[in-house]
Design a protein around this motif. Structure first.
Motif, short mmCIF file in Angstrom:
data_model
loop_
_atom_site.label_atom_id
_atom_site.label_comp_id
_atom_site.label_asym_id
_atom_site.label_seq_id
_atom_site.Cartn_x
_atom_site.Cartn_y
_atom_site.Cartn_z
N THR A 12 15.59 99.03 58.44
CA THR A 12 15.31 97.63 58.80
C THR A 12 16.59 96.86 58.54
OG1 THR A 12 12.99 97.80 58.20
CG2 THR A 12 13.94 95.59 58.22
N GLU A 13 17.21 96.38 59.60
CA GLU A 13 18.51 95.73 59.43
C GLU A 13 18.46 94.67 58.32
OE1 GLU A 13 21.28 96.64 60.42
OE2 GLU A 13 22.55 94.92 60.05
N ALA A 14 19.50 94.68 57.49
CA ALA A 14 19.63 93.70 56.41
C ALA A 14 20.01 92.36 57.03
CB ALA A 14 20.68 94.16 55.40
N THR A 15 18.98 91.61 57.42
CA THR A 15 19.17 90.44 58.28
C THR A 15 20.13 89.41 57.69
OG1 THR A 15 16.88 90.84 58.89
CG2 THR A 15 17.89 88.81 59.70
N SER A 16 19.94 89.07 56.42
CA SER A 16 20.79 88.03 55.83
C SER A 16 22.25 88.48 55.74
CB SER A 16 20.28 87.66 54.43
OG SER A 16 18.93 87.28 54.50
N MET A 17 22.45 89.77 55.47
CA MET A 17 23.83 90.28 55.44
C MET A 17 24.40 90.31 56.86
SD MET A 17 24.86 90.64 52.35
CE MET A 17 26.47 91.16 52.96
N LEU A 18 23.58 90.55 57.87
CA LEU A 18 24.07 90.46 59.25
C LEU A 18 24.48 89.02 59.57
CD1 LEU A 18 23.23 92.13 62.46
CD2 LEU A 18 22.83 89.67 62.42
N TYR A 19 23.69 88.07 59.09
CA TYR A 19 24.07 86.66 59.29
C TYR A 19 25.46 86.42 58.68
CZ TYR A 19 19.11 85.43 60.34
OH TYR A 19 17.85 85.32 60.88
N ALA A 20 25.66 86.97 57.49
CA ALA A 20 26.95 86.78 56.81
C ALA A 20 28.08 87.44 57.60
CB ALA A 20 26.89 87.37 55.39
N ALA A 21 27.85 88.68 58.02
CA ALA A 21 28.89 89.42 58.74
C ALA A 21 29.23 88.74 60.06
CB ALA A 21 28.42 90.86 58.99
N HIS A 22 28.22 88.23 60.72
CA HIS A 22 28.40 87.50 61.99
C HIS A 22 29.27 86.28 61.74
CE1 HIS A 22 27.08 84.75 65.27
NE2 HIS A 22 26.68 85.82 65.94
N GLU A 23 28.97 85.53 60.70
CA GLU A 23 29.73 84.30 60.44
C GLU A 23 31.16 84.62 59.99
OE1 GLU A 23 28.95 81.45 61.34
OE2 GLU A 23 30.09 79.99 60.16
N CYS A 24 31.35 85.64 59.18
CA CYS A 24 32.70 86.04 58.75
C CYS A 24 33.58 86.31 59.97
CB CYS A 24 32.65 87.33 57.92
SG CYS A 24 31.99 87.15 56.26
N ALA A 25 33.05 87.10 60.90
CA ALA A 25 33.85 87.47 62.07
C ALA A 25 34.03 86.28 62.99
CB ALA A 25 33.17 88.62 62.82
N ARG A 26 33.01 85.47 63.11
CA ARG A 26 33.07 84.30 63.99
C ARG A 26 34.18 83.35 63.53
NH1 ARG A 26 30.97 79.59 65.44
NH2 ARG A 26 30.58 79.05 63.26
N LEU A 27 34.27 83.14 62.23
CA LEU A 27 35.29 82.24 61.70
C LEU A 27 36.69 82.81 61.93
CD1 LEU A 27 33.54 81.15 58.37
CD2 LEU A 27 33.77 79.83 60.48
N LEU A 28 36.83 84.12 61.76
CA LEU A 28 38.14 84.74 61.99
C LEU A 28 38.53 84.68 63.46
CD1 LEU A 28 38.37 88.05 59.91
CD2 LEU A 28 39.88 86.05 59.74
N VAL A 29 37.59 84.96 64.33
CA VAL A 29 37.89 84.97 65.77
C VAL A 29 38.21 83.55 66.24
CG1 VAL A 29 36.83 85.33 68.04
CG2 VAL A 29 36.61 87.08 66.26
N GLU A 30 37.50 82.58 65.68
CA GLU A 30 37.76 81.18 66.01
C GLU A 30 39.18 80.78 65.58
OE1 GLU A 30 34.23 78.32 65.68
OE2 GLU A 30 35.51 77.73 64.00
#
Lengths: 414, 414
Positions: A262-280
């Protein structure tokens, strides 16, 4: 038993990681959950794959998260790529090279190593010589090893491995985001990372990417779980771990959407935001930021009379090691820095234990105020420890680096 | 590429888990990070151990978190306890029994199984007969299997295993917090869980506990990593996984504080808060709450004319399965419930796929408003799907359960 809620003390984490997370990443984790196959969730999974392709500079379809800390990513890559008896070559330049050996051995691989002094890196020739001699199925190495602060140059290694029919795995946990990493251009077949260094997040999620060649190796060992079997017969040697079986994890992240964990949803939220900020920000800009603040910290440390450890030509942008001055109790000084100023710097492992401190400038803390505060507090702690320091010597030297950079930027803009 | 920040749609997660997390747990995760050996951090680790002892009703010193989803906990227990060639007995009553088989096989164990129809549980006699015949080193089973909604009675099994010199491992992921689990009283040697069910948190951290006997087995296979070796020679057969090596993880959580992974700090904050809220409520009170809301949901479902699946005497408090009415497209109805009402209920696996829906009342969502909203929306969806339903039949039946419970409480208070 009455235990109060966690209310963390204020900390500026300037060690080799974990570092203070970006507040935007922490906020992302407090968002409400959705079901694991909710269309919103699968959209975010797909976005996360796209984002990490950009962060890793790859077009690899097989780019996803492993639910665990960075060493979970390493183990997932190695256990899925290696079969018992496979030959592996690990060039060791610090503690995390030993970790790769340890994990590969537990996968049942026949592990060969080459070494270099702590504080130095390998030349491509040294690695090619070993590859030719060992003829490994996989070459596994660390790009940036925080234990020595070294950043192993990777250009050319993919070509060497391809020529000798070996796969190339690189652990980029400590380097990614703060130092250039070009997965496709450098011919890297598998790479894994973590969030708690230059990605400015908490530990607990491991981005991973496989080249088409590595993906084929993994898929040649696909065995679907009995509980959800789709009738496809298993093939190849079964991967030794269920949790780290990348063939199954690919089915979960891919079109098939076969249930695995079961995907670790909150950690996916974190990983998504980490990458999003870097890509931005842009990957080049992020690396340049780490380069600037790393240089400022190094100049500041030298301005305090501290001697840098290791080959500075090959140091990571985001962490440096300094020799603990003669007569100073390294751990007592670190404790004073933590207790009196709320600032954490790192101790060290193995041959460097008790000899150097490690100071990071990474992720959210690759910032001018973080650098200057650390230098200001360190000056006080050194002085209290009886080290002769010039008042303002650290901060002044760092300010010079910032002034020069600002001047160069103005010049360039003309 | 421009990807916006994650802003989740409103969801009431009433499936078999993951469920909507308690807002207090989500807030706990947004707290700032501290270093992994910060005195604050090690204090919270120690508190987390204490809290989970209370949740699991055990005095086991070896009670800690594995950094991954619930199946990471399962794999850590099995790979650390089992050596290749060990005999294992798995009584299978649903999908997650198959998962235990799958994981034990990958550990190299010789796996024997017994089965029972989906929707039923085993008697102690059936298990004892198999234990006597197979003579396993380990008996591994699931307490509550969401795939069938059954809750396997565990009383007496520890004694049976001890008599036959076998260890007893129980996966309590889906049951813990919503159904009684008494680790020490029942003689369970190893238990693992997750946060995303009755613990009201997100997936991504796996509480685990080992009895002194199980801990001894694990420690008899202790091999410290080369990178941080303390000179103690390794002993026993090396555990096949580094990440899941409980001997090393015990050294990290214990007095030695030997570095292993970097603890997933934000997930530890979540796990700490999940357990803290349960302990504050009281474990018996939490089970009673799940019992009440589970009964209300079951009565409501029957009030809507739905037929319950499986042996209701042995159903978990926190999840039920209902037969999808003749002529209704189960997935289309679930989609309507999700898209029009923001409520998620579950589909099912294996022999039940397409035949039943699974409805959970667990953790934060074991609440009256969550139950009544779900029944009210389900009534509309059934009606739209052409099923003859009595207006208010579901909500009314649930309200009766609540009224009776309130009446009984008033009576008891007199």
């Amino acid at each position: 038993m009455s235990i109060p809620a966690i209310t963390p003390p204020q900390r500026l984490l300037m060690g080799p990681g974990p570092i203070s997370a970006d507040p935007r990443v922490l906020r992302a984790m407090s968002a409400g959950l959705v079901g694991q196959f909710d269309p919103a969730m699968t959209t975010w999974m797909t976005q996360t794959m796209e984002l990490y392709r950009e962060v890793l500079r790859t077009r690899n379809e097989a780019t996803l998260l492993v639910d665990g800390t960075s060493r979970a990513g390493i183990e997932a890559a190695l256990v899925s790529l290696l079969e018992p008896g496979d030959r592996v070559l690990v060039p060791i330049m610090g503690r995390f090279g030993h970790l790769l050996v340890e994990i590969a051995e537990r996968c049942g691989a026949e592990v060969h190593t080459i070494g270099t002094d702590w504080g130095t890196v390998f030349t491509p020739e040294q690695i090619e010589e070993a590859v030719g001699r060992v003829r490994p199925r996989l070459v596994a190495l660390v790009q940036g090893d925080t234990s020595t602060t070294m950043n192993q140059p990777l250009e050319g290694l993919g070509e060497i491995c391809a020529r000798h029919d070996a796969l190339l795995y690189v652990d980029v946990t400590a380097s990614l985001g703060g130092n250039t990493f070009a997965m496709d251009e450098w011919g890297v077949d598998a790479a894994t990372a973590g969030l708690q260094k230059c990605l400015a997040g908490p530990s607990g999620s491991a981005p991973l990417s496989l080249s088409p060649r590595a993906r084929e190796v993994v898929l040649s060992r696909r065995h679907v779980e009995a509980g959800i079997a789709d009738g496809t017969p298993g093939r190849g040697t079964r991967i030794r771990s269920n949790y780290f079986d990348l063939a199954m994890i690919l089915d979960y992240w891919g079109e098939a959407r076969l249930n695995h964990h079961t995907e670790a949803t909150s950690m996916l939220y974190a990983a998504h935001e980490c990458a999003r900020l870097l890509v931005e920000e842009g990957m080049d800009a992020a690396v340049a930021r780490h380069h600037l603040h790393g240089r400022a910290m190094a100049a500041g440390a030298q301005g305090l009379g501290l001697r840098l450890f290791g080959d500075q030509e090959h140091r990571m942008n985001n962490v440096l090691a300094v020799h603990i001055p003669e007569g100073v109790d390294g751990d007592a000084a670190r404790t004073a820095l933590l207790e009196d100023y709320g600032i954490e710097i790192g101790t060290s492992f193995g041959p460097l234990h008790g000899k150097v401190w490690r100071i990071g400038t990474m992720g959210y803390n690759a910032r001018k105020d973080a650098v200057l505060l650390t230098l200001a507090a360190l000056e006080q702690v050194l002085r209290a420890g009886g080290v002769p320091v010039t008042g303002g010597g650290g901060v002044g030297a760092a300010q010079e680096v910032y002034a020069d950079a600002a001047g160069a930027a103005t010049e360039a803009a003309r």
